[in-house]
Write a protein that holds these residues in place. Structure first.
Motif, PDB file in Angstrom:
ATOM      1  N   ALA A 306     -30.782 -10.101  60.093  1.00  0.00           N
ATOM      2  CA  ALA A 306     -31.307  -9.133  59.132  1.00  0.00           C
ATOM      3  C   ALA A 306     -31.308  -9.733  57.728  1.00  0.00           C
ATOM      4  CB  ALA A 306     -30.463  -7.857  59.150  1.00  0.00           C
ATOM      5  N   THR A 307     -32.300  -9.361  56.921  1.00  0.00           N
ATOM      6  CA  THR A 307     -32.315  -9.778  55.519  1.00  0.00           C
ATOM      7  C   THR A 307     -31.155  -9.096  54.795  1.00  0.00           C
ATOM      8  OG1 THR A 307     -33.694  -7.947  54.763  1.00  0.00           O
ATOM      9  CG2 THR A 307     -34.827  -9.913  55.617  1.00  0.00           C
ATOM     10  N   PRO A 308     -30.765  -9.591  53.616  1.00  0.00           N
ATOM     11  CA  PRO A 308     -29.654  -8.960  52.897  1.00  0.00           C
ATOM     12  C   PRO A 308     -29.856  -7.466  52.650  1.00  0.00           C
ATOM     13  CG  PRO A 308     -30.119 -11.096  51.938  1.00  0.00           C
ATOM     14  CD  PRO A 308     -31.190 -10.847  52.951  1.00  0.00           C
ATOM     15  N   LEU A 309     -31.076  -7.050  52.260  1.00  0.00           N
ATOM     16  CA  LEU A 309     -31.298  -5.638  51.975  1.00  0.00           C
ATOM     17  C   LEU A 309     -31.359  -4.813  53.264  1.00  0.00           C
ATOM     18  CD1 LEU A 309     -33.802  -5.648  48.961  1.00  0.00           C
ATOM     19  CD2 LEU A 309     -31.300  -5.466  48.963  1.00  0.00           C
ATOM     20  N   GLU A 310     -31.897  -5.371  54.327  1.00  0.00           N
ATOM     21  CA  GLU A 310     -31.890  -4.660  55.610  1.00  0.00           C
ATOM     22  C   GLU A 310     -30.455  -4.453  56.079  1.00  0.00           C
ATOM     23  OE1 GLU A 310     -36.121  -6.297  57.509  1.00  0.00           O
ATOM     24  OE2 GLU A 310     -34.230  -7.309  57.953  1.00  0.00           O
ATOM     25  N   TRP A 311     -29.642  -5.503  55.947  1.00  0.00           N
ATOM     26  CA  TRP A 311     -28.231  -5.387  56.329  1.00  0.00           C
ATOM     27  C   TRP A 311     -27.522  -4.358  55.460  1.00  0.00           C
ATOM     28  CZ3 TRP A 311     -24.261  -6.252  52.906  1.00  0.00           C
ATOM     29  CH2 TRP A 311     -22.970  -6.186  53.441  1.00  0.00           C
ATOM     30  N   MET A 312     -27.801  -4.381  54.154  1.00  0.00           N
ATOM     31  CA  MET A 312     -27.127  -3.456  53.240  1.00  0.00           C
ATOM     32  C   MET A 312     -27.501  -2.014  53.561  1.00  0.00           C
ATOM     33  SD  MET A 312     -26.963  -3.565  49.082  1.00  0.00           S
ATOM     34  CE  MET A 312     -25.637  -4.785  49.106  1.00  0.00           C
ATOM     35  N   LYS A 313     -28.771  -1.759  53.825  1.00  0.00           N
ATOM     36  CA  LYS A 313     -29.203  -0.399  54.154  1.00  0.00           C
ATOM     37  C   LYS A 313     -28.511   0.094  55.421  1.00  0.00           C
ATOM     38  CE  LYS A 313     -33.273   2.383  55.335  1.00  0.00           C
ATOM     39  NZ  LYS A 313     -32.895   3.501  54.440  1.00  0.00           N
ATOM     40  N   SER A 314     -28.500  -0.744  56.455  1.00  0.00           N
ATOM     41  CA  SER A 314     -27.893  -0.352  57.726  1.00  0.00           C
ATOM     42  C   SER A 314     -26.390  -0.127  57.576  1.00  0.00           C
ATOM     43  CB  SER A 314     -28.158  -1.438  58.771  1.00  0.00           C
ATOM     44  OG  SER A 314     -27.456  -1.176  59.968  1.00  0.00           O
ATOM     45  N   THR A 315     -25.706  -1.046  56.897  1.00  0.00           N
ATOM     46  CA  THR A 315     -24.250  -0.933  56.739  1.00  0.00           C
ATOM     47  C   THR A 315     -23.886   0.259  55.875  1.00  0.00           C
ATOM     48  OG1 THR A 315     -24.110  -3.340  56.922  1.00  0.00           O
ATOM     49  CG2 THR A 315     -22.170  -2.191  56.093  1.00  0.00           C
ATOM     50  N   PHE A 316     -24.645   0.469  54.796  1.00  0.00           N
ATOM     51  CA  PHE A 316     -24.401   1.631  53.931  1.00  0.00           C
ATOM     52  C   PHE A 316     -24.505   2.927  54.724  1.00  0.00           C
ATOM     53  CE2 PHE A 316     -25.956   5.060  51.237  1.00  0.00           C
ATOM     54  CZ  PHE A 316     -25.049   5.048  50.188  1.00  0.00           C
ATOM     55  N   GLU A 317     -25.539   3.056  55.534  1.00  0.00           N
ATOM     56  CA  GLU A 317     -25.732   4.288  56.310  1.00  0.00           C
ATOM     57  C   GLU A 317     -24.618   4.469  57.334  1.00  0.00           C
ATOM     58  OE1 GLU A 317     -29.629   4.252  57.945  1.00  0.00           O
ATOM     59  OE2 GLU A 317     -30.624   4.531  56.002  1.00  0.00           O
ATOM     60  N   GLN A 318     -24.156   3.383  57.929  1.00  0.00           N
ATOM     61  CA  GLN A 318     -23.047   3.496  58.884  1.00  0.00           C
ATOM     62  C   GLN A 318     -21.782   4.005  58.202  1.00  0.00           C
ATOM     63  OE1 GLN A 318     -22.905  -0.538  60.470  1.00  0.00           O
ATOM     64  NE2 GLN A 318     -23.738   0.166  62.415  1.00  0.00           N
ATOM     65  N   ILE A 319     -21.436   3.426  57.053  1.00  0.00           N
ATOM     66  CA  ILE A 319     -20.217   3.838  56.345  1.00  0.00           C
ATOM     67  C   ILE A 319     -20.371   5.252  55.812  1.00  0.00           C
ATOM     68  CG2 ILE A 319     -18.739   3.346  54.360  1.00  0.00           C
ATOM     69  CD1 ILE A 319     -19.502   0.380  54.690  1.00  0.00           C
ATOM     70  N   ASN A 320     -21.516   5.554  55.226  1.00  0.00           N
ATOM     71  CA  ASN A 320     -21.745   6.860  54.611  1.00  0.00           C
ATOM     72  C   ASN A 320     -21.740   7.984  55.634  1.00  0.00           C
ATOM     73  OD1 ASN A 320     -22.557   8.549  52.268  1.00  0.00           O
ATOM     74  ND2 ASN A 320     -24.454   8.782  53.433  1.00  0.00           N
ATOM     75  N   ASN A 321     -22.086   7.679  56.868  1.00  0.00           N
ATOM     76  CA  ASN A 321     -22.130   8.720  57.903  1.00  0.00           C
ATOM     77  C   ASN A 321     -20.920   8.692  58.836  1.00  0.00           C
ATOM     78  OD1 ASN A 321     -24.905  10.191  57.785  1.00  0.00           O
ATOM     79  ND2 ASN A 321     -25.402   8.034  57.443  1.00  0.00           N
ATOM     80  N   GLY A 322     -19.943   7.839  58.525  1.00  0.00           N
ATOM     81  CA  GLY A 322     -18.748   7.785  59.362  1.00  0.00           C
ATOM     82  C   GLY A 322     -18.968   7.100  60.689  1.00  0.00           C
ATOM     83  N   ARG A 323     -20.001   6.268  60.788  1.00  0.00           N
ATOM     84  CA  ARG A 323     -20.309   5.616  62.061  1.00  0.00           C
ATOM     85  C   ARG A 323     -19.784   4.185  62.145  1.00  0.00           C
ATOM     86  NH1 ARG A 323     -25.650   7.854  61.329  1.00  0.00           N
ATOM     87  NH2 ARG A 323     -26.417   5.724  60.966  1.00  0.00           N
ATOM     88  N   HIS A 324     -19.252   3.665  61.047  1.00  0.00           N
ATOM     89  CA  HIS A 324     -18.710   2.307  61.079  1.00  0.00           C
ATOM     90  C   HIS A 324     -17.251   2.388  61.527  1.00  0.00           C
ATOM     91  CE1 HIS A 324     -17.675  -1.765  60.094  1.00  0.00           C
ATOM     92  NE2 HIS A 324     -18.882  -2.024  59.611  1.00  0.00           N
ATOM     93  N   PRO A 325     -16.892   1.734  62.624  1.00  0.00           N
ATOM     94  CA  PRO A 325     -15.551   1.909  63.206  1.00  0.00           C
ATOM     95  C   PRO A 325     -14.413   1.348  62.361  1.00  0.00           C
ATOM     96  CG  PRO A 325     -16.727   0.134  64.328  1.00  0.00           C
ATOM     97  CD  PRO A 325     -17.719   0.789  63.413  1.00  0.00           C
ATOM     98  N   GLU A 326     -14.724   0.522  61.339  1.00  0.00           N
ATOM     99  CA  GLU A 326     -13.660  -0.123  60.574  1.00  0.00           C
ATOM    100  C   GLU A 326     -13.426   0.495  59.200  1.00  0.00           C
ATOM    101  OE1 GLU A 326     -13.479  -4.629  61.240  1.00  0.00           O
ATOM    102  OE2 GLU A 326     -15.606  -4.163  61.548  1.00  0.00           O
ATOM    103  N   PHE A 327     -14.277   1.446  58.802  1.00  0.00           N
ATOM    104  CA  PHE A 327     -14.167   2.028  57.464  1.00  0.00           C
ATOM    105  C   PHE A 327     -13.795   3.503  57.541  1.00  0.00           C
ATOM    106  CE2 PHE A 327     -16.738  -1.676  56.548  1.00  0.00           C
ATOM    107  CZ  PHE A 327     -16.240  -2.098  55.315  1.00  0.00           C
ATOM    108  N   SER A 328     -12.929   3.917  56.615  1.00  0.00           N
ATOM    109  CA  SER A 328     -12.525   5.316  56.512  1.00  0.00           C
ATOM    110  C   SER A 328     -13.544   6.086  55.680  1.00  0.00           C
ATOM    111  CB  SER A 328     -11.137   5.400  55.876  1.00  0.00           C
ATOM    112  OG  SER A 328     -10.698   6.737  55.810  1.00  0.00           O
TER     113      SER A 328
END
Length: 708
Positions: A306-328
């Motif tokens: 993924a490009t840096p911005l594609e990665w950032m968008k995906s990771t941001f949405e995971q953390i913001n929605n509680g879907r990233h398993p490593e972030f509170s």
């Protein structure tokens, strides 16, 4: 002595590298010019090798720029009073002028024959120079976007900062998650860094537990609409969504054989298994696995597809929605980017604040409005500009004499396609172009700001789907630059007035006129010795905010002992205390300012203009300090009593779920609590503080008069 005194090798090496790069010179090229090895020069620029005065002179001569020639002078300066600025500080010379003036003032004040009043004037100028120099020394600024939910703040930020990716349909998509409101969990900061990364400041475990308790109460109440007494969601939907995702309790929708969608709520099923509230809270917290969610940052790697911005968008949405398993659950999200809003020698951070879902005096927003290093971009949709929520914030700022909005507030009107062309002029004709529509709307917007004495507030119109982003970027740069220019102007003005005072201190005619001006001002001071009794009550501001708040926000606040992100008891009480002080004293302070301006008129006492300017500035500064102290006193006095009365919070919390009229019941309990004798004593204490601080203000101002 080395001319590099007081400067670390790392700082000097960094500056040398900056000077070299600004000339477009490679490290190897400079090394050849001075006949050194590139390895030696590299170690010097890294701060790993000390450099002698002779070697430094050789390097600066080889670089050859005016800035390089100036560096030796900058290094030779001996800073005794003000902090030494960084070598690349853009206001280096103005700050040195301030340092030299401070040295002169300190020396003049030590002379034995100096009259007491004149020595006081010198001391006050020293304080004022230090205050203004501190503003200029700090180069970290914020641009905070403030506005209602769902108007397109995040979209505009992404468009202006080129934070967009191409979506599946070929359309541009913002990196920040957007929607119609209730999307982002927390405040989002954008700042420059070494790469593309996301840094998370997590919510505390106590805060998360309170969020889960709200969620559990919401589930257990089993309201068909999932809403509270005033029809708003009982739990903010962005928080509910994140909790459900983290705990594996996402609502499932399955189509039945008849084609109808069946909604299954695992949280309701879990409630049947754990009917006791405490047990259900513990189970949800356990499923969220907070002990495993201990990661604080993540960075894009070139190895990713993924490009840096594609990665950032995906990771941001995971953390913001509680879907990233490593972030509170985040309390704040920082997006780190290699390029942002670039302004020479200034570090600028962008802040995407949580959208306003109701006109309210939120603590997080009002802190930004009071910060001299924050440019507040007040955002509204096109048709309702300026929105009711923005006008409410400005009215509250005026109520407490927050003069920062005069220099640091700007307006961003976010238009959608077709809205500008729908605007009509006085004759009823529609605008022929978007620019004409913007001009017509701008007249309405500026007229709406007149009651807040902001008729000339900088305003920009932007349609994120149609307008070029460079215009908005330029507008934002100009707002930050204007703030810096104002810091410089104020410091320049004080230094000029100080020099004028020193140059004319011995002139008998000037002294005679100044004594007469001092006598008139001293007479005014004697006529205004004691503030009038406080008008209204300190808690009026709090009750007003409770009355206009969503019931869910009030419930969330009382369940957290008065501290919720949308309603803070202590912030409102501090605001109420400061507003009471402004109501009591503002007319007097304005009268004093008017008197100073009248006396300094060319037809009155021009020889006393410098003294009168100092008196006026001193009154303004001391008055602002008084207001801040009263605000802090009100907050502290009430905070202690609120903390010591758990029954009060329990009684208020018990009103939730008792049917319509929740806000009225809570208001009644709050009024009763504040009317108790011990709380009235707090207002007496606050009045005593106000009287004491006002006397201190008058004493400071009066002390500069009467020089011989």
């Amino acid at each position: 002595m080395s001319i590099t005194r007081g400067v670390s090798g790392v700082q000097l090496g960094h500056r040398l590298a900056q000077l070299r790069e600004s000339c477009g010179m490679k490290q190897a090229e400079l090394a050849r010019k001075v006949t050194w090895s590139q390895a030696v020069l590299s170690r010097i620029e890294a701060g790993e090798r000390p450099i002698s005065d002779e070697e430094l002179a050789t390097l600066l001569k080889a670089i050859g720029s005016d800035e390089a020639a100036d560096l030796a002078t900058v290094l030779d300066r001996d800073w005794q009073h003000l902090p030494r600025p960084a070598l690349d500080h853009p206001e280096q010379h103005l700050l040195w002028r301030a340092e030299q003036m401070t040295v002169t003032l300190e020396g003049a004040g030590r002379l034995p024959e100096v009259p007491a009043a004149f020595r006081t004037r010198l001391d006050e100028y020293v304080k004022e120079i230090a205050r203004l120099a501190a503003l200029l020394l700090r180069r970290e600024h914020q641009v905070a976007f403030i506005g209602s939910i769902g108007i397109g703040k995040s979209t505009a930020i992404c468009r202006a900062m080129n934070l967009e990716i191409t979506g599946p349909q070929g359309h541009s998509m913002p990196v920040l998650e957007t929607g119609a409101g209730g999307v982002t969990l927390c405040e989002v900061h954008l700042s420059r860094g070494p790469g593309h990364g996301i840094v998370v400041e997590p919510r505390t475990h106590d805060d998360i537990r309170s969020d889960v308790e709200d969620f559990v109460d919401h589930i257990m109440q089993s309201r068909p609409s999932g809403a509270d007494e005033d029809g708003t969601p009982a739990v903010p939907r962005e928080i509910e969504r994140a909790i459900r995702n983290m705990a594996g309790l996402t609502v499932k929708r399955i189509k039945g054989a008849d084609g109808k969608t069946v909604r299954t709520d695992p949280a309701k099923q879990l409630m049947a298994e754990f009917p006791a509230r405490r047990d259900l809270v513990v189970e949800v917290l356990t499923r969220m696995g907070l002990h495993r969610r201990d990661r604080r940052d993540e960075w894009h790697s070139p190895a990713l597809t993924a490009t840096p911005l594609e990665w950032m968008k995906s990771t941001f949405e995971q953390i913001n929605n509680g879907r990233h398993p490593e972030f509170s659950l985040p309390a704040r999200l920082d997006l780190i980017l290699p390029d942002l809003l670039e302004i020479d020698d200034i570090d600028v951070r962008l802040v995407d604040t949580r959208g306003i879902d109701q006109p309210a005096g939120r603590a997080d927003l009002e802190v930004l409005l009071e910060d001299p290093h924050t440019v507040s971009i007040l955002c509204s949709g096109f048709n309702d500009a300026p929105s009711a929520s923005i006008q409410h914030l400005l009215q509250r700022a005026r109520d407490i004499n927050n003069t920062q909005i005069d220099s640091n507030a700007s307006v961003l009107v976010l238009a959608r396609p077709g809205e500008a062309l729908a605007v009509k002029d006085e004759a009823g004709s529609r605008a022929e172009t978007a620019e004409e529509g913007y001009e017509l709307k701008n007249e309405q917007v500026l007229n709406a700001f007149t009651p807040y004495r902001l008729g000339g507030i900088p305003t920009f119109f932007f349609n994120a789907l149609e307008d070029e982003p460079e215009g908005l970027r330029t507008f934002l740069r100009e707002r930050v630059t204007q703030t810096r220019d104002e810091f410089q102007r104020q410091l320049d003005d004080v230094l000029d007035r100080t020099q004028f005072m020193l140059d004319n201190a011995e002139q008998e005619q000037v002294q005679a006129v100044q004594r007469e001006a001092g006598r008139l001002l001293a007479t005014w001071i004697k006529q205004h010795p004691t503030p009038a009794p406080l008008s209204g009550h300190v808690h009026d501001a709090l009750l007003n905010e409770i009355e206009r708040a969503h019931a869910a926000s009030v419930n969330a606040a009382v369940r957290r002992d008065g501290e919720w992100r949308s309603l803070s008891y202590t912030h409102q009480l501090g605001h109420g205390a400061r507003r009471a002080a402004v109501t009591t004293l503002q007319a007097w302070v304005t009268g004093f300012t008017d008197l100073c301006q009248t006396l300094s008129d060319p037809d009155s006492m021009p020889e006393a203009s410098e003294l009168l300017s100092q008196a006026q500035q001193l009154m303004s500064t001391a008055y602002d300090e008084l207001l801040r102290k009263v605000q802090l006193t009100g907050l502290t006095l009430y905070r202690d009593q609120l903390r010591e009365d758990p029954q009060f919070w329990s009684d208020n919390a018990g009103e939730w779920g008792q049917g319509p009229g929740y806000l009225n019941r809570v208001l009644g309990r709050n009024r009763e609590w504040f009317q108790q004798p011990q709380r009235r004593d707090l207002e007496d204490q606050l009045a005593a503080v106000l009287e004491h601080e006002w006397r201190t203000v008058l004493e400071r101002v009066e002390a500069i008069f009467g020089q011989a």
